[in-house]
Design a protein around this motif. Structure first.
Motif, mmCIF file in Angstrom:
data_model
loop_
_atom_site.group_PDB
_atom_site.id
_atom_site.type_symbol
_atom_site.label_atom_id
_atom_site.label_comp_id
_atom_site.label_asym_id
_atom_site.label_seq_id
_atom_site.Cartn_x
_atom_site.Cartn_y
_atom_site.Cartn_z
ATOM 1 N N CYS A 196 -6.765 -4.359 -12.955
ATOM 2 C CA CYS A 196 -5.439 -4.093 -12.393
ATOM 3 C C CYS A 196 -5.446 -2.851 -11.505
ATOM 4 O O CYS A 196 -4.532 -2.653 -10.704
ATOM 5 C CB CYS A 196 -4.419 -3.879 -13.520
ATOM 6 N N PHE A 197 -6.465 -2.021 -11.648
ATOM 7 C CA PHE A 197 -6.514 -0.762 -10.889
ATOM 8 C C PHE A 197 -7.348 -0.968 -9.626
ATOM 9 O O PHE A 197 -8.486 -0.513 -9.534
ATOM 10 C CB PHE A 197 -7.060 0.354 -11.768
ATOM 11 N N TYR A 198 -6.782 -1.700 -8.658
ATOM 12 C CA TYR A 198 -7.507 -2.055 -7.439
ATOM 13 C C TYR A 198 -7.066 -1.238 -6.228
ATOM 14 O O TYR A 198 -7.493 -1.500 -5.113
ATOM 15 C CB TYR A 198 -7.368 -3.564 -7.149
ATOM 16 N N ARG A 199 -6.195 -0.262 -6.474
ATOM 17 C CA ARG A 199 -5.745 0.603 -5.383
ATOM 18 C C ARG A 199 -5.851 2.073 -5.774
ATOM 19 O O ARG A 199 -5.643 2.434 -6.946
ATOM 20 C CB ARG A 199 -4.282 0.291 -5.018
ATOM 21 N N TYR B 129 -2.285 -19.845 -11.684
ATOM 22 C CA TYR B 129 -0.955 -19.732 -12.270
ATOM 23 C C TYR B 129 -0.024 -20.742 -11.617
ATOM 24 O O TYR B 129 0.015 -20.858 -10.395
ATOM 25 C CB TYR B 129 -0.409 -18.316 -12.093
ATOM 26 N N ASN C 124 -6.891 -0.156 -0.714
ATOM 27 C CA ASN C 124 -7.556 -1.061 -1.644
ATOM 28 C C ASN C 124 -8.977 -0.564 -1.905
ATOM 29 O O ASN C 124 -9.667 -0.139 -0.977
ATOM 30 C CB ASN C 124 -7.599 -2.479 -1.071
ATOM 31 N N LYS D 293 -10.687 -9.184 -4.133
ATOM 32 C CA LYS D 293 -10.244 -10.188 -5.098
ATOM 33 C C LYS D 293 -11.428 -11.029 -5.563
ATOM 34 O O LYS D 293 -12.361 -11.290 -4.787
ATOM 35 C CB LYS D 293 -9.176 -11.091 -4.482
ATOM 36 N N LEU E 185 -5.865 6.367 -9.221
ATOM 37 C CA LEU E 185 -5.707 4.905 -9.129
ATOM 38 C C LEU E 185 -4.370 4.493 -9.755
ATOM 39 O O LEU E 185 -3.871 5.159 -10.670
ATOM 40 C CB LEU E 185 -6.823 4.213 -9.902
ATOM 41 N N VAL E 186 -3.822 3.401 -9.272
ATOM 42 C CA VAL E 186 -2.580 2.885 -9.858
ATOM 43 C C VAL E 186 -2.750 1.395 -10.115
ATOM 44 O O VAL E 186 -3.518 0.724 -9.428
ATOM 45 C CB VAL E 186 -1.382 3.185 -8.923
ATOM 46 N N ASP E 187 -2.063 0.893 -11.128
ATOM 47 C CA ASP E 187 -2.269 -0.515 -11.484
ATOM 48 C C ASP E 187 -1.303 -1.430 -10.722
ATOM 49 O O ASP E 187 -0.479 -0.971 -9.927
ATOM 50 C CB ASP E 187 -2.215 -0.729 -13.004
ATOM 51 N N CYS E 188 -1.425 -2.728 -10.971
ATOM 52 C CA CYS E 188 -0.727 -3.726 -10.169
ATOM 53 C C CYS E 188 0.785 -3.487 -10.104
ATOM 54 O O CYS E 188 1.373 -3.519 -9.035
ATOM 55 C CB CYS E 188 -1.033 -5.136 -10.671
ATOM 56 N N LEU F 226 0.827 -1.209 0.000
ATOM 57 C CA LEU F 226 0.000 0.000 0.000
ATOM 58 C C LEU F 226 0.863 1.261 0.000
ATOM 59 O O LEU F 226 0.447 2.321 0.457
ATOM 60 C CB LEU F 226 -0.963 -0.025 1.186
ATOM 61 N N CYS G 202 -6.980 -9.387 -13.709
ATOM 62 C CA CYS G 202 -5.632 -9.069 -13.228
ATOM 63 C C CYS G 202 -4.997 -10.301 -12.592
ATOM 64 O O CYS G 202 -5.645 -11.009 -11.809
ATOM 65 C CB CYS G 202 -5.690 -7.930 -12.220
ATOM 66 N N HIS G 203 -3.724 -10.530 -12.867
ATOM 67 C CA HIS G 203 -3.063 -11.741 -12.383
ATOM 68 C C HIS G 203 -2.918 -11.763 -10.862
ATOM 69 O O HIS G 203 -2.607 -12.798 -10.275
ATOM 70 C CB HIS G 203 -1.678 -11.889 -13.045
ATOM 71 N N VAL G 204 -3.119 -10.606 -10.213
ATOM 72 C CA VAL G 204 -3.037 -10.563 -8.755
ATOM 73 C C VAL G 204 -4.321 -11.119 -8.122
ATOM 74 O O VAL G 204 -4.333 -11.472 -6.939
ATOM 75 C CB VAL G 204 -2.723 -9.124 -8.272
#
Lengths: 136, 136
Positions: free
Chosen positions: B107-110, B134, B122, B126, A81-84, A10, B100-102
């Motif tokens: 991908c913009f979860y934050r 994976y 966050n 998920k 927002l920011v990506d992974c 974070l 998103c692979h996470v």
């Protein structure tokens, strides 16, 4: 595939590319429409966070560019927002009519025609006359 | 400021950068949610147009990458948009849960916390367990 700290953490640690830039999507906070994509350097990002108004780095003019400084069509930043992997940013923005300098609300006013790899069609109408706003 | 042919024209002439790449936004065609940003070279773009499934160029692996080839989370392309100066593309896509692979849908979860320039929070939950999908 274990998640990396940059993905699950974070701490905001945006990754700037070899030119010191990060791509930024401006998305209408109300409608979800993607308005434009531009780039920020560290100074542009800091100014955006501090001022609450989107400021980019113009690659063509190689200088900071407060969106709307000439046209008046500023972008009020509601959320960042920011990506992974933290190499792309979304600004959720509140805007008035006409974000693209060509005269449309969004820069994405054309779509590829179905079945073609080279023919576009317009998918939006202009919302202002850029000739009345931009002097040069 | 007179509009240029690349801006007003209806010929699709995407501009690839000095590395032969163009940034591409995958946006949920139904909800408008921005899912991810990746890059395409000419071959990836051609494959995407021909197949109707999003194919990108992985900068880390330096190879073509059909989205979902490992996870199964493919992107069915409904529409391809291009911006005014044709150096950015939006794919309007139909997707299943978990892009998103996470493990998140997007991908913009934050998002950056209000009043902070370094603390994220966050903003999504998920939707799948990436450890189950994976292998590496």
């Amino acid at each position: 595939m274990a998640a990396k700290p940059i993905e699950e953490g974070l701490e905001f640690t945006p990754k700037f590319d070899e030119n010191g830039l990060i791509p930024v999507i401006a998305q209408d906070a109300k409608t979800g429409e993607v308005l434009m994509v531009a780039y920020m350097n560290r100074a542009a990002l800091d100014l955006t966070i501090q001022s609450g108004c989107a400021t980019y780095f113009s690659r063509s003019r190689q200088k900071l560019w407060k969106k709307g400084e000439e046209s008046g069509h500023v972008q009020k930043v509601e959320q960042i927002l920011v990506d992974c992997d933290q190499d792309c940013i979304i600004l959720k923005v509140t805007v008035d009519a006409g974000q693209c300098h060509v005269g449309y609300q969004s820069c994405f006013y054309r779509a590829l025609k179905k079945g073609s790899d080279k023919d576009l069609k317009n998918i939006a109408d202009k919302v202002f006359d850029p000739g009345k706003i931009y002097k040069t």
